[in-house]
Design a protein around this motif. Structure first.
Motif, PDB file in Angstrom:
ATOM      1  N   GLY A   1      -6.576  -0.046   5.013  1.00  0.00           N
ATOM      2  CA  GLY A   1      -7.664   0.924   5.087  1.00  0.00           C
ATOM      3  C   GLY A   1      -7.928   1.622   3.770  1.00  0.00           C
ATOM      4  N   VAL A   2      -7.719   0.926   2.656  1.00  0.00           N
ATOM      5  CA  VAL A   2      -7.985   1.465   1.323  1.00  0.00           C
ATOM      6  C   VAL A   2      -9.267   0.832   0.792  1.00  0.00           C
ATOM      7  N   ALA A   3     -10.292   1.632   0.641  1.00  0.00           N
ATOM      8  CA  ALA A   3     -11.581   1.150   0.136  1.00  0.00           C
ATOM      9  C   ALA A   3     -11.650   1.323  -1.381  1.00  0.00           C
ATOM     10  N   GLY A   4     -12.560   0.588  -2.011  1.00  0.00           N
ATOM     11  CA  GLY A   4     -12.769   0.703  -3.446  1.00  0.00           C
ATOM     12  C   GLY A   4     -12.218  -0.449  -4.250  1.00  0.00           C
ATOM     13  N   LEU A   5     -11.420  -1.302  -3.612  1.00  0.00           N
ATOM     14  CA  LEU A   5     -10.850  -2.451  -4.307  1.00  0.00           C
ATOM     15  C   LEU A   5     -11.480  -3.761  -3.844  1.00  0.00           C
ATOM     16  N   GLU A   6     -12.559  -3.655  -3.066  1.00  0.00           N
ATOM     17  CA  GLU A   6     -13.201  -4.859  -2.534  1.00  0.00           C
ATOM     18  C   GLU A   6     -13.675  -5.798  -3.627  1.00  0.00           C
ATOM     19  N   PHE A   7     -14.082  -5.246  -4.778  1.00  0.00           N
ATOM     20  CA  PHE A   7     -14.616  -6.081  -5.853  1.00  0.00           C
ATOM     21  C   PHE A   7     -13.629  -7.155  -6.306  1.00  0.00           C
ATOM     22  N   LEU A   8     -12.331  -6.894  -6.098  1.00  0.00           N
ATOM     23  CA  LEU A   8     -11.317  -7.848  -6.554  1.00  0.00           C
ATOM     24  C   LEU A   8     -11.419  -9.190  -5.836  1.00  0.00           C
ATOM     25  N   CYS A   9     -11.995  -9.220  -4.647  1.00  0.00           N
ATOM     26  CA  CYS A   9     -12.123 -10.504  -3.950  1.00  0.00           C
ATOM     27  C   CYS A   9     -13.168 -11.390  -4.626  1.00  0.00           C
TER      28      CYS A   9
ATOM     29  N   ALA B   1      -7.020  -7.383  -2.802  1.00  0.00           N
ATOM     30  CA  ALA B   1      -8.148  -6.852  -2.017  1.00  0.00           C
ATOM     31  C   ALA B   1      -7.841  -6.916  -0.529  1.00  0.00           C
ATOM     32  N   LYS B   2      -7.219  -8.002  -0.086  1.00  0.00           N
ATOM     33  CA  LYS B   2      -6.876  -8.132   1.337  1.00  0.00           C
ATOM     34  C   LYS B   2      -5.819  -7.108   1.749  1.00  0.00           C
ATOM     35  N   THR B   3      -4.837  -6.873   0.885  1.00  0.00           N
ATOM     36  CA  THR B   3      -3.801  -5.878   1.178  1.00  0.00           C
ATOM     37  C   THR B   3      -4.423  -4.493   1.326  1.00  0.00           C
ATOM     38  N   ALA B   4      -5.359  -4.175   0.437  1.00  0.00           N
ATOM     39  CA  ALA B   4      -6.040  -2.888   0.514  1.00  0.00           C
ATOM     40  C   ALA B   4      -6.854  -2.784   1.807  1.00  0.00           C
TER      41      ALA B   4
ATOM     42  N   ALA C   1       0.848  -1.189   0.000  1.00  0.00           N
ATOM     43  CA  ALA C   1       0.000   0.000   0.000  1.00  0.00           C
ATOM     44  C   ALA C   1       0.882   1.238   0.000  1.00  0.00           C
ATOM     45  N   ASP C   2       0.438   2.276  -0.705  1.00  0.00           N
ATOM     46  CA  ASP C   2       1.149   3.547  -0.783  1.00  0.00           C
ATOM     47  C   ASP C   2       0.096   4.647  -0.702  1.00  0.00           C
ATOM     48  N   GLY C   3      -0.227   5.069   0.532  1.00  0.00           N
ATOM     49  CA  GLY C   3      -1.335   5.993   0.710  1.00  0.00           C
ATOM     50  C   GLY C   3      -2.636   5.297   0.348  1.00  0.00           C
ATOM     51  N   ASN C   4      -3.380   5.890  -0.585  1.00  0.00           N
ATOM     52  CA  ASN C   4      -4.622   5.267  -1.050  1.00  0.00           C
ATOM     53  C   ASN C   4      -4.410   4.407  -2.296  1.00  0.00           C
ATOM     54  N   ASP C   5      -3.148   4.149  -2.639  1.00  0.00           N
ATOM     55  CA  ASP C   5      -2.819   3.294  -3.776  1.00  0.00           C
ATOM     56  C   ASP C   5      -2.340   1.936  -3.279  1.00  0.00           C
ATOM     57  N   VAL C   6      -2.529   0.928  -4.135  1.00  0.00           N
ATOM     58  CA  VAL C   6      -1.934  -0.382  -3.900  1.00  0.00           C
ATOM     59  C   VAL C   6      -1.116  -0.736  -5.135  1.00  0.00           C
TER      60      VAL C   6
END
Length: 318
Positions: free
Chosen positions: A126-134, A119-122, A102-107
């Motif tokens: 605490g990075v939201a918006g990548l949940e769909f990847l799971c 998705a788990k790394t995000a 993670a790099d700020g709000n980036d992965v």
């Protein structure tokens, strides 16, 4: 460290492995692919190359003979390998391409990183918006190539940039999302470009809430898809204005079988290997589904599953 060169018991072109440049990873001739594909079918790779890392891959591409084709695999989740196998060199991006941070709000994620793990790394950062990847089977490289998506979000919605190497020249480039020509389940980037890594951007969120959303997505996927069977994800793209599974159901294909292949009773846009299917069974069943859907609706379904290699008896191993 010298590459491990495992000699074949049968080959497409005798001696191909000896024409290839030295690598730090692993080269193996006549390497079985059946057990690495989610369908559990298919013939061997003429030569399988597992690069040690990014530089090993780049050096190989620059030095390989120009007449030797290359095919890139990740975790083979959305893939059908035909029974005759895959000519040339199959490059499988595993170790050396799975780093995530993670790099700020980036992965930042390597092409071999599993979508679920990204998705788990995000979530942990605490990075939201990548949940769909799971809910997307496979790895980031494949997701980049096909603009993978689920539950209302696609890769193009979260991608900032992707790094790729040209298979013929070894040139490295970083592409912004607008340069990749994304549309539904495809990119216009020529196939000669091999994705190496991606920068994905989300937004700040609560790890607990993100984790809860991931559980919901995984629950919905388990309820609606035959994920515990030998399958390979959605078989056909959704035609504009239609759902592929509905067209298949309306064509009377639910549970349709051919050899050891079957249209899933649970979700009709999934083909499954009931245990004894060949790649030919699965591809023929898919074509029969396409025929019946066109006959009943006038709509032509397009394959979403990537099909590679040659049929048995066309020159590869049987």
């Amino acid at each position: 460290m010298a590459a491990e060169r495992i000699q074949p018991t049968s080959v497409f072109q005798p001696g191909l492995i000896d024409r290839l440049p030295a690598v730090r990873g692993r080269l193996r001739a006549n390497a079985p692919l059946k057990d690495v594909t989610w369908f559990r079918v298919g013939g061997p790779a003429e030569v399988l190359f597992r690069p040690a890392d990014r530089d090993d891959l780049i050096d190989f591409l620059k030095a390989r003979p120009a007449d030797v084709p290359v095919t890139v695999l990740g975790v083979a989740s959305n893939l059908l390998v035909r029974d005759g196998g895959v000519p040339g060199v199959v490059i499988r991006l595993l170790r050396g391409f799975v780093d995530m941070q993670a790099d700020g709000n980036d992965v930042l994620a390597g092409a071999g990183a599993l979508d679920l793990n990204v998705a788990k790394t995000a979530q942990q950062a605490g990075v939201a918006g990548l949940e769909f990847l799971c809910g997307v089977p496979g790895a980031i490289g494949g997701a980049l190539r096909m603009n993978a998506g689920a539950y209302g979000t696609e890769i193009k919605d979260v991608l900032v940039e992707a790094e790729a190497v040209h298979a013929e020249t070894g040139e490295i480039r970083t592409f912004g999302v607008d340069e990749l020509g994304y549309s539904y389940r495809q990119s216009s980037l020529p196939a000669e470009w091999i994705f190496l890594s991606a920068r994905l951007r989300g937004h700040a969120g609560d790890p607990e809430a993100i984790g809860q959303r991931m559980l919901e997505i995984q629950g919905q996927r388990g309820d609606s898809q035959p994920i515990k069977t030998a399958t390979s994800g959605s078989t056909f793209k959704n035609p504009e204005g239609h759902k592929a599974w509905q067209l298949i159901d309306q064509a009377g294909c639910r549970g349709l079988t051919m050899g050891g292949a079957q249209v899933s009773e649970k979700h009709t846009n999934f083909l499954i290997n009931t245990g004894a299917a060949t790649a030919a069974d699965l591809e023929a069943l898919g074509e029969e589904v396409r025929r019946r859907v066109f006959e009943t609706s006038g709509i032509q379904l397009d394959w979403e599953i990537r099909r590679i290699g040659i049929a048995a008896g066309e020159g590869g191993a049987a």
